[in-house]
Design an enzyme around this catalytic site. Structure first.
Site, PDB file in Angstrom:
ATOM      1  N   LYS A   1       0.859  -1.181   0.000  1.00  0.00           N
ATOM      2  CA  LYS A   1       0.000   0.000   0.000  1.00  0.00           C
ATOM      3  C   LYS A   1       0.898   1.235   0.000  1.00  0.00           C
ATOM      4  O   LYS A   1       1.933   1.245   0.684  1.00  0.00           O
ATOM      5  CB  LYS A   1      -0.892  -0.025   1.244  1.00  0.00           C
ATOM      6  CG  LYS A   1      -1.901   1.111   1.335  1.00  0.00           C
ATOM      7  CD  LYS A   1      -2.774   0.955   2.580  1.00  0.00           C
ATOM      8  CE  LYS A   1      -3.847   2.021   2.662  1.00  0.00           C
ATOM      9  NZ  LYS A   1      -4.732   1.837   3.842  1.00  0.00           N
TER      10      LYS A   1
ATOM     11  N   SER B   1      -9.679   1.883   2.906  1.00  0.00           N
ATOM     12  CA  SER B   1      -8.790   2.638   2.060  1.00  0.00           C
ATOM     13  C   SER B   1      -7.763   1.798   1.310  1.00  0.00           C
ATOM     14  O   SER B   1      -7.149   2.296   0.361  1.00  0.00           O
ATOM     15  CB  SER B   1      -8.045   3.686   2.901  1.00  0.00           C
ATOM     16  OG  SER B   1      -7.189   3.060   3.822  1.00  0.00           O
TER      17      SER B   1
ATOM     18  N   SER C   1      -9.889  -0.453   7.073  1.00  0.00           N
ATOM     19  CA  SER C   1      -9.289  -0.252   5.751  1.00  0.00           C
ATOM     20  C   SER C   1      -8.566  -1.454   5.160  1.00  0.00           C
ATOM     21  O   SER C   1      -8.184  -1.419   3.990  1.00  0.00           O
ATOM     22  CB  SER C   1      -8.322   0.939   5.791  1.00  0.00           C
ATOM     23  OG  SER C   1      -9.029   2.146   5.761  1.00  0.00           O
TER      24      SER C   1
END
Lengths: 102, 491
Positions: free
Chosen positions: B77, B152, B176
């Site tokens: 990420k 997210s 997330s």
């Protein structure tokens, strides 16, 4: 009616201006209206907390109730200034440059 | 090679000499290149870096010094700092930022010989439940490109679902990792608070942020966990809890023979099921039946403060975000506005141009709840309610070993549907924020399909019960094949 007197549910234009000053964020007129509406909704949402009985309940800052760990005050790493400043927008002689303040 | 092969299968094939690490990286890079113009799951593809790492991994394998995951590709990420590769955090603010160091999680996986293919798309500063808040544009859900992948960590989840990577990292502050895993039909583990180092993970809400893995099956999560978990002196809230049981689990992994621990009791918190959508309730009923067939005893339990979790979370997370994001000032790194006239102008225009709407909304909310006159009424109040929420879990774990709940209240929703209504968007996190506030680990696992879209169950356990969660998830996947279903078109 001031926001903090009888309830916590409405936020005023003056408050938004103050918040923007505190947070160092500038909003244009269009953004300001939308942000005002958004924050009103946010505050309505979080106001639900006021109805919960928390008498005698201590605040929880760390989910495991752990205290901050301490360590000996010893140098363990050296700062490579040039390398770290490579991503800075403006530097000179190892100093960060900003507009004149004096 | 199969685009949906598990990390375990790829490790065996690599060590058997079926292909080299360089070939494995090349094939994955080609898939990413083909799909990214539509799917948009990557912000940065680090092809050159990956091939260098892969070549080094091939040498380690040839020399007999390889670890269990040496030479296997992964994606991070774009919230994890990577030395020499841009770390944007999905924000214009960091569009130009190259970290001068690796996050601890990244360094550990580099040391293990894993190969970084790139950095995945995400909501700006990890604030969002749909991945629509990225400066680099939304990620599309591989199951239906008109829908969001969740957020997210939406880029990581979508890349897994599309067969672009065998494993990816994510972060979970209020859901997330888990919610995008559920929306994309993959698995994700939010470890206990403090389990995985936060060093080099761009800070959002420091008392909630947790790094963890996403993968296509639970066994792969178990393979990665011992590499990223464990004490780090560079993170002041890193836990000293030993990781030996996670290491033992990964070392002796036989997912086909996974079983539930004997006598396991699973609680179903009634607050998570009260208003559940009918089709989702059926999926959860079937999951419960599967766990009972595997030997679990399921009982109904109550977590009475569940409804308070969303407001509590948005007070605490926004307050911490407003503090953490004060470091972006246009002076030292990140976006700087053109021709600032004075210092305030430099701060204000740099921040106003660099941050997107959702980030500004949360900074202002946090500034409000921390300001004089409101601090006790909102911030301290939320911290008190946070204790009530955590104590609900501690109490219920005196009677049950794990909890079963849905991960999200619905399958993936259409792009643009909730963007204009932040409060409805925040409700997406209703089932995931309680575990975040309590700091307990939680695992998302696919458990069904509704109208062609995957949905996920969530298992939650006491602090540091990652091994029990992973064992239960692996046992569940011996009886189900939801994790083996993949979208047809991958962009």
């Amino acid at each position: 009616m001031a926001a903090h007197q009888t309830n916590l549910m409405t936020i005023h234009q003056d408050d938004i201006a103050k918040l923007c000053r505190l947070a160092q964020i500038a909003l244009d007129d269009g953004e300001r209206a939308a942000t005002n509406a958004d924050l009103d909704k946010m505050i309505q949402m979080i106001d639900v907390l006021q109805s919960i009985d928390t008498d005698g309940v201590e605040p929880l800052a760390h989910p495991l109730d752990a205290a901050q760990r301490l360590r000996a005050d010893e140098i363990t790493e050296l700062v490579d200034r040039d390398r770290y400043q490579a991503s800075a927008p403006a530097v000179q002689d190892g100093l960060y440059l900003v507009p004149r303040v004096l | 090679m199969d685009a949906f092969a598990s990390l375990g299968q790829l490790a065996r094939a690599l060590n058997h000499g079926d292909f080299s690490s360089v070939e494995l990286a090349q094939e994955h890079l080609a898939r990413i290149e083909a799909s990214n113009p539509t799917l948009n799951s990557f912000i940065t593809v680090s092809a050159e870096h990956a091939l260098t790492q892969a070549a080094a991994a091939d040498e380690r394998i040839a020399a007999g010094t390889a670890g269990p995951l040496t030479g296997l590709p992964l994606a991070h990420k774009d919230i994890f700092c990577t030395d020499g590769i841009r770390t944007s955090c999905g924000s214009r603010m960091l569009d130009n930022w190259i970290a001068p160091y690796d996050a601890t999680l990244v360094a550990r996986l580099n040391d293990a010989g894993m190969v970084t293919l790139g950095k995945t798309n995400m909501d700006e500063f990890a604030m969002g439940s749909s991945n629509e808040n990225s400066y680099y544009g939304p990620v599309l859900n591989p199951w239906d490109p008109t829908r969001v992948p969740g957020g997210s960590s939406g880029g990581s989840a979508a890349a897994l679902a599309a067969g672009l990577v065998p494993i990816a990292t994510g972060t979970d502050t209020g859901g997330s990792i888990r919610q995008p895993a559920a929306f994309c039909g993959v698995c994700g583990l939010k470890p206990s608070y403090g389990r995985v180092s936060r060093y080099g993970m761009v800070a959002f809400a420091s008392s909630l942020d947790a790094g963890g893995p996403l993968a296509r099956d639970v066994a792969d999560l178990a393979r990665l966990m011992p590499l990223i978990a464990g004490f780090d002196p560079r993170d002041s809230t890193s836990s000293e809890q030993p990781v030996d049981r996670l290491e033992a689990l990964a070392l002796n992994l036989d997912e086909s023979a996974a079983m539930l621990p004997p006598g396991l009791t699973i609680g179903l918190p009634e607050e998570y099921f009260a208003d559940l959508d009918g089709a989702l309730a059926v999926c959860l009923d079937q999951a419960r039946a599967t766990l009972e067939k595997l030997g679990a005893r399921c009982v109904d339990v109550s977590l009475p403060h569940t409804a308070a979790a969303i407001p509590t979370y948005y007070v605490i997370a926004s307050a911490e975000a407003s503090t953490n994001l004060s470091r972006y000032d246009g002076a030292r790194f990140g976006h700087r506005c053109a021709h600032p006239t004075n210092l305030d102008d430099l701060y204000q225009r740099s921040r106003s141009e660099g941050f997107g709407r959702e980030v500004k909304r949360r900074i202002l909310t946090g500034t409000y709840t921390l300001s004089v006159g409101y601090y006790d009424a909102y911030y301290v109040k939320a911290q008190r309610v946070r204790r009530l929420i955590r104590d609900d879990f501690l109490r219920v774990f005196e009677d049950v070993d794990l909890l079963l709940a849905p991960t999200a209240p619905n399958p993936a929703f259409p792009l643009d549907q909730l963007l204009a209504d932040p409060i409805r968007m925040y409700q997406q996190d209703a089932f995931t924020v309680p575990a975040s506030l309590a700091g307990i680990p939680a695992l998302a696992v696919p458990c069904g399909m509704i109208d062609g879209l995957p949905v996920g169950l969530q298992l939650m356990g006491p602090h540091f019960s990652e091994v029990e969660l992973l064992e239960a998830g692996m046992a569940f996947q011996t009886e189900t094949d939801w994790h083996q279903q993949h979208p047809e078109a991958t962009g």
